[in-house]
Structures are given as C-alpha cells and as structure tokens.
Enzyme design. Structure first.
Site, PDB file in Angstrom:
ATOM      1  N   ASP A 158       0.833  -1.206   0.000  1.00 28.66           N
ATOM      2  CA  ASP A 158       0.000   0.000   0.000  1.00 28.66           C
ATOM      3  C   ASP A 158       0.867   1.255   0.000  1.00 28.66           C
ATOM      4  O   ASP A 158       0.623   2.178  -0.763  1.00 28.66           O
ATOM      5  CB  ASP A 158      -0.970  -0.001   1.198  1.00 28.66           C
ATOM      6  CG  ASP A 158      -0.282  -0.230   2.543  1.00 28.66           C
ATOM      7  OD1 ASP A 158       0.935  -0.521   2.563  1.00 28.66           O
ATOM      8  OD2 ASP A 158      -0.965  -0.124   3.567  1.00 28.66           O
TER       9      ASP A 158
ATOM     10  N   ASP B 181       6.840   4.038   3.509  1.00 31.10           N
ATOM     11  CA  ASP B 181       7.022   5.192   4.386  1.00 31.10           C
ATOM     12  C   ASP B 181       8.524   5.316   4.666  1.00 31.10           C
ATOM     13  O   ASP B 181       9.260   5.857   3.851  1.00 31.10           O
ATOM     14  CB  ASP B 181       6.177   4.958   5.654  1.00 31.10           C
ATOM     15  CG  ASP B 181       6.041   6.188   6.527  1.00 31.10           C
ATOM     16  OD1 ASP B 181       7.082   6.704   6.957  1.00 31.10           O
ATOM     17  OD2 ASP B 181       4.918   6.642   6.779  1.00 31.10           O
TER      18      ASP B 181
ATOM     19  N   VAL C 196      -1.828   9.227   5.922  1.00 37.72           N
ATOM     20  CA  VAL C 196      -2.994   9.067   5.038  1.00 37.72           C
ATOM     21  C   VAL C 196      -3.799   7.831   5.431  1.00 37.72           C
ATOM     22  O   VAL C 196      -3.275   6.904   6.039  1.00 37.72           O
ATOM     23  CB  VAL C 196      -2.573   8.952   3.560  1.00 37.72           C
ATOM     24  CG1 VAL C 196      -2.007  10.252   3.050  1.00 37.72           C
ATOM     25  CG2 VAL C 196      -1.571   7.817   3.347  1.00 37.72           C
TER      26      VAL C 196
ATOM     27  N   ASP D   2      -5.365   2.357   7.068  1.00 39.79           N
ATOM     28  CA  ASP D   2      -6.148   2.607   8.284  1.00 39.79           C
ATOM     29  C   ASP D   2      -5.464   3.561   9.244  1.00 39.79           C
ATOM     30  O   ASP D   2      -4.253   3.787   9.182  1.00 39.79           O
ATOM     31  CB  ASP D   2      -6.341   1.297   9.031  1.00 39.79           C
ATOM     32  CG  ASP D   2      -5.022   0.795   9.631  1.00 39.79           C
ATOM     33  OD1 ASP D   2      -4.051   0.668   8.866  1.00 39.79           O
ATOM     34  OD2 ASP D   2      -4.969   0.582  10.853  1.00 39.79           O
TER      35      ASP D   2
ATOM     36  N   ARG E  40     -10.337   2.078   6.604  1.00 39.10           N
ATOM     37  CA  ARG E  40      -9.931   1.305   5.432  1.00 39.10           C
ATOM     38  C   ARG E  40     -11.000   1.270   4.348  1.00 39.10           C
ATOM     39  O   ARG E  40     -10.708   1.093   3.179  1.00 39.10           O
ATOM     40  CB  ARG E  40      -9.659  -0.158   5.818  1.00 39.10           C
ATOM     41  CG  ARG E  40      -8.476  -0.372   6.710  1.00 39.10           C
ATOM     42  CD  ARG E  40      -8.133  -1.865   6.741  1.00 39.10           C
ATOM     43  NE  ARG E  40      -7.312  -2.229   7.886  1.00 39.10           N
ATOM     44  CZ  ARG E  40      -5.987  -2.096   7.917  1.00 39.10           C
ATOM     45  NH1 ARG E  40      -5.346  -1.609   6.890  1.00 39.10           N
ATOM     46  NH2 ARG E  40      -5.306  -2.448   8.989  1.00 39.10           N
TER      47      ARG E  40
HETATM   48  P1  XMP Z   1       7.582   1.523   6.315  1.00 37.77           P
HETATM   49  O1  XMP Z   1       7.955   2.675   7.208  1.00 37.77           O
HETATM   50  O2  XMP Z   1       8.143   0.227   6.804  1.00 37.77           O
HETATM   51  O3  XMP Z   1       6.030   1.439   6.523  1.00 37.77           O
HETATM   52  O4  XMP Z   1       7.860   1.802   4.865  1.00 37.77           O
HETATM   53  C1  XMP Z   1       5.265   0.672   5.742  1.00 37.77           C
HETATM   54  C2  XMP Z   1       3.994   0.333   6.434  1.00 37.77           C
HETATM   55  O5  XMP Z   1       3.599   1.325   7.389  1.00 37.77           O
HETATM   56  C3  XMP Z   1       2.226   1.613   7.278  1.00 37.77           C
HETATM   57  N1  XMP Z   1       2.075   3.077   6.992  1.00 37.77           N
HETATM   58  C4  XMP Z   1       0.926   3.749   6.933  1.00 37.77           C
HETATM   59  N2  XMP Z   1      -0.348   3.352   7.083  1.00 37.77           N
HETATM   60  N3  XMP Z   1      -1.087   5.543   6.670  1.00 37.77           N
HETATM   61  C5  XMP Z   1      -1.341   4.261   6.973  1.00 37.77           C
HETATM   62  O6  XMP Z   1      -2.525   3.918   7.089  1.00 37.77           O
HETATM   63  C6  XMP Z   1       0.159   6.029   6.504  1.00 37.77           C
HETATM   64  O7  XMP Z   1       0.338   7.217   6.244  1.00 37.77           O
HETATM   65  C7  XMP Z   1       1.218   5.077   6.649  1.00 37.77           C
HETATM   66  N4  XMP Z   1       2.560   5.186   6.552  1.00 37.77           N
HETATM   67  C8  XMP Z   1       3.041   3.934   6.762  1.00 37.77           C
HETATM   68  C9  XMP Z   1       1.703   0.747   6.182  1.00 37.77           C
HETATM   69  O8  XMP Z   1       1.079  -0.368   6.751  1.00 37.77           O
HETATM   70  C10 XMP Z   1       2.899   0.289   5.402  1.00 37.77           C
HETATM   71  O9  XMP Z   1       2.778  -1.003   4.892  1.00 37.77           O
HETATM   72 MG    MG Z   2       1.056  -2.187   4.755  1.00 37.22          MG
END
Ligand code: XMP
Ligand code: MG
Length: 178
Positions: free
Chosen positions: A103, A106, A156, A162, A168
């Site tokens: 999805d 980050d 987001v 979520d 979601r």
């Molecule tokens: P990393 O930091 O490992 O994070 O790249 C990846 C996972 O963190 C969650 N994630 C988010 N979920 N809104 C969300 O709902 C956000 O803004 C967000 N940023 C990170 C997500 O599960 C992703 O797989």
């Molecule tokens: Mg994820």
C-alpha cells in the site's frame, strides 16, 4: 466530500477514487505488456494493500497468480518499523517473476527488511509495485519499480489504509488535516 473524524483527528480528502482508479488502470496496462507470457506472481502485503491488489488484479488480463502475506504491524500516525515474520508465503518462488504489492512505502524499513527473504528463494525477477510512496520519509533503500503516487510526508488513510484499524473502507484517500 467533507472531512472525516477518526479517534479525535480530522482528515481531509486527498486522492479521490477516480484518480486512484485511473492510476491503477495505467499500472495494470503497463504490467500486462511487460509480463505477457511470464505468468507473474503477485505477492500482496496485507492488510493495507488489499483494495489496491484487488483492483489492480481485476485489470490484469494476462495469465497471473496472486497470493497474500502478512508482515508488519502498524500503530498510530508514525511508522513503528515493527516487522513480523511473513505469514502465508506458501508458493515456491524459484524462477518465478514476482511483483510485490504494498500500500505504502514510508520509512522503507518493512520492505527493506523483508525483500532479502524473497531474493533468497531465487525468483527469476522481483519487482515492487506500490500505491503510495513518501519519498521524504524514506530512509531505508527500497527499489520501487512501479508507483502510483508520490506523496508528501503526511499520514494518510482510506482505500485499505487505516488509522488504528479504522478508515480502510473509504474509496478515497484522506490525509491528516493541517
Ligand atoms: P515503512 O515505514 O516500513 O512502513 O515503509 C510501511 C507500512 O507502514 C504503514 N504506513 C501507513 N499506514 N497511513 C497508513 O494507514 C500512513 O500514512 C502510513 N505510513 C506507513 C503501512 O502499513 C505500510 O505497509
Ligand atoms: Mg502495509
């Protein structure tokens, strides 16, 4: 489409459904061309990618497989970076053309940590497709091959993503209001 409230926080519309669907259709068509005859295997990372994976896969017209794995837990509005072992990866990846679907990237820690496990199984190729990427937040290197949207470093939700479990089911993507 007004703001939505979740756990006392306000979220404003950011990426409307039509724009998301347009980008996903374009991505599917790119993959249909690039992977014709290769029988790619999509590996979608749950929970956040379930809508993205579903809509993308519906527009894949070549022979392809999909499986779903669970990897990471995420709490609150900043990435925890916690990684849980992959659950559900029961397909042999040897000599397969793999496309991992996430999805959002980050910090990048989740995929950065997990990808070596996939490479160990010696797939024929391994590419990463993401709905969203926050380049300003990414500190762990992840080779992103397909990205629908590069977005600012704002939390987001919606379209599978979520905030502590909720949000979601929105067809649009919202961001934390200023
Ligand atoms: P990393 O930091 O490992 O994070 O790249 C990846 C996972 O963190 C969650 N994630 C988010 N979920 N809104 C969300 O709902 C956000 O803004 C967000 N940023 C990170 C997500 O599960 C992703 O797989
Ligand atoms: Mg994820």
């Amino acid at each position: 489409m007004s703001n939505i409230q979740l756990h006392g926080k306000s979220f404003e519309i950011f990426l409307p459904e039509a724009l998301i669907q347009e980008k996903i259709a374009a991505l599917a068509s790119e993959i249909n061309t690039a992977y014709a005859g290769k029988k790619p295997l999509f590996i979608a990372v749950l929970n956040g990618s379930f809508m993205f994976a579903s809509d993308l896969f519906k527009s894949i017209s070549i022979e392809a497989e999909i499986c779903f794995i669970k990897l990471a837990s995420y709490k609150g509005t900043t990435s925890t970076g916690q990684v849980i072992t992959a659950i559900g990866l029961d397909v042999d990846l040897t000599n397969r053309h793999i496309i991992v679907l996430e999805d959002i990237i980050d910090t990048g820690k989740t995929l950065h940590t997990f990808l070596p496990q996939l490479h160990n199984q010696q797939p024929a190729s391994l590419k990463i497709g993401v709905l969203l990427h926050k380049p300003d937040a990414t500190v762990f290197e992840v080779p992103i091959d397909y990205c629908c949207f590069s977005i600012p470093n704002k939390f987001v939700l919606g379209y599978g993503l979520d905030y502590d479990g909720y949000g979601r089911n929105s067809r649009d993507i919202y961001k934390l209001a200023e």
